[in-house]
Design an enzyme around this catalytic site. Structure first.
Site, PDB file in Angstrom:
ATOM      1  N   ASP A 146      69.789  34.389  67.947  1.00 24.65           N
ATOM      2  CA  ASP A 146      69.578  35.335  66.855  1.00 24.65           C
ATOM      3  C   ASP A 146      70.912  35.484  66.111  1.00 24.65           C
ATOM      4  O   ASP A 146      71.256  34.649  65.277  1.00 24.65           O
ATOM      5  CB  ASP A 146      69.076  36.635  67.506  1.00 24.65           C
ATOM      6  CG  ASP A 146      68.622  37.688  66.532  1.00 24.65           C
ATOM      7  OD1 ASP A 146      68.018  37.344  65.515  1.00 24.65           O
ATOM      8  OD2 ASP A 146      68.853  38.890  66.786  1.00 24.65           O
ATOM      9  N   ARG A 150      56.691  39.936  78.264  1.00 27.00           N
ATOM     10  CA  ARG A 150      57.188  38.601  78.631  1.00 27.00           C
ATOM     11  C   ARG A 150      56.062  37.682  79.093  1.00 27.00           C
ATOM     12  O   ARG A 150      56.176  36.463  79.032  1.00 27.00           O
ATOM     13  CB  ARG A 150      58.218  38.699  79.772  1.00 27.00           C
ATOM     14  CG  ARG A 150      59.495  39.452  79.414  1.00 27.00           C
ATOM     15  CD  ARG A 150      60.534  39.252  80.508  1.00 27.00           C
ATOM     16  NE  ARG A 150      61.635  40.201  80.426  1.00 27.00           N
ATOM     17  CZ  ARG A 150      62.702  40.064  79.656  1.00 27.00           C
ATOM     18  NH1 ARG A 150      62.824  39.006  78.885  1.00 27.00           N
ATOM     19  NH2 ARG A 150      63.656  40.969  79.657  1.00 27.00           N
TER      20      ARG A 150
HETATM   21  P1  IMP Z   1      71.952  37.192  69.883  1.00 23.72           P
HETATM   22  O1  IMP Z   1      73.135  37.487  70.765  1.00 23.72           O
HETATM   23  O2  IMP Z   1      71.867  38.179  68.733  1.00 23.72           O
HETATM   24  O3  IMP Z   1      71.890  35.750  69.406  1.00 23.72           O
HETATM   25  O4  IMP Z   1      70.656  37.501  70.706  1.00 23.72           O
HETATM   26  C1  IMP Z   1      70.329  36.774  71.781  1.00 23.72           C
HETATM   27  C2  IMP Z   1      69.420  37.530  72.720  1.00 23.72           C
HETATM   28  O5  IMP Z   1      68.737  38.624  72.099  1.00 23.72           O
HETATM   29  C3  IMP Z   1      68.339  36.581  73.178  1.00 23.72           C
HETATM   30  O6  IMP Z   1      68.716  35.916  74.368  1.00 23.72           O
HETATM   31  C4  IMP Z   1      67.136  37.496  73.346  1.00 23.72           C
HETATM   32  O7  IMP Z   1      67.076  37.972  74.678  1.00 23.72           O
HETATM   33  C5  IMP Z   1      67.362  38.647  72.407  1.00 23.72           C
HETATM   34  N1  IMP Z   1      66.576  38.516  71.152  1.00 23.72           N
HETATM   35  C6  IMP Z   1      67.024  38.195  69.918  1.00 23.72           C
HETATM   36  N2  IMP Z   1      66.025  38.158  69.011  1.00 23.72           N
HETATM   37  C7  IMP Z   1      64.904  38.462  69.681  1.00 23.72           C
HETATM   38  C8  IMP Z   1      63.515  38.560  69.312  1.00 23.72           C
HETATM   39  O8  IMP Z   1      63.076  38.362  68.157  1.00 23.72           O
HETATM   40  N3  IMP Z   1      62.660  38.882  70.321  1.00 23.72           N
HETATM   41  C9  IMP Z   1      63.050  39.104  71.612  1.00 23.72           C
HETATM   42  N4  IMP Z   1      64.325  39.005  72.002  1.00 23.72           N
HETATM   43  C10 IMP Z   1      65.242  38.686  71.052  1.00 23.72           C
HETATM   44 MG    MG Z   2      65.809  40.141  75.698  1.00 30.52          MG
END
Ligand code: IMP
Ligand code: MG
Length: 183
Positions: free
Chosen positions: A105, A167
């Site tokens: 994300d 999940r």
């Molecule tokens: P980041 O650090 O912002 O890239 O987010 C990574 C983590 O956030 C992922 O491993 C997911 O567990 C969670 N995450 C990010 N976007 C989503 C989503 O749309 N649905 C569910 N979990 C998300």
């Molecule tokens: Mg999560």
């Protein structure tokens, strides 16, 4: 009320996920056929289902390990503060590592994982991500094997949660905003 009532729409059915995983596994099989016992590292909890299905399509010898990271409270945006709740059990020095992630994300989580493993002198580090949400990226991170590119919506199912739930949904879907608005 059933958890299915909280799904706005289905993005990928269980059949389309399996079909895509077979294609991703084919790319990995080609690249790792001669590699020296790669180590797949699954980032819990979100990637558990992806890992379980993906490895059944891999035909190269490998080992598995698990890490757990956490950056969220109950919200839908990363807090930016990545905690390692579980670390790998074995040395990754000189290993070919493949990080198995549910979704990239902002990129904050993955960049912290990459930094940590590069500091431990892995021979190579590649990333297999089930989902990529590029519209939200804050830090550039490499994704070597990608399942699907998703729009800027909060997705659940097939391992991915909202507030630790959903999940077990067998598909990947969009969560109704009403579920998290007001939380
Ligand atoms: P980041 O650090 O912002 O890239 O987010 C990574 C983590 O956030 C992922 O491993 C997911 O567990 C969670 N995450 C990010 N976007 C989503 C989503 O749309 N649905 C569910 N979990 C998300
Ligand atoms: Mg999560």
């Amino acid at each position: 009320m059933s958890m299915y009532d909280d799904v706005e729409k289905i993005l990928y059915s269980k059949e389309s996920i399996q079909k895509r995983l077979q294609a991703v596994a084919k790319e990995m099989n080609a690249l790792y056929s001669d590699a020296d016992l790669p180590l797949l590292i699954c980032n819990l909890k979100g990637a558990f289902m992806f890992l379980a299905d993906l490895v059944r399509y891999l035909d190269f010898r490998h080992e598995l390990d698990f890490i757990e990271t956490s950056s969220y409270g109950a919200g839908t945006a990363s807090s930016g503060d990545v905690r390692f709740l579980l670390d790998v059990g074995e040395s990754i020095t000189d290993r070919n590592v493949i990080i198995v992630e549910d979704i990239v994300d902002s990129g904050v989580t993955l960049s912290c994982i990459l930094e940590r493993f590069e500091a431990r002198h892995a021979r190579s580090v590649r990333v297999a991500a089930l989902l990529n949400k590029p519209s939200r990226r804050e830090i550039e991170v490499p994704i070597d094997f990608c399942g699907f590119v998703v729009p800027n919506e909060f997705v659940i199912g097939y391992g991915l949660d909202y507030d630790q739930q959903y999940r077990n949904l067998p598909f990947i879907g969009v969560l109704k905003p009403a579920v998290y608005q007001g939380s």
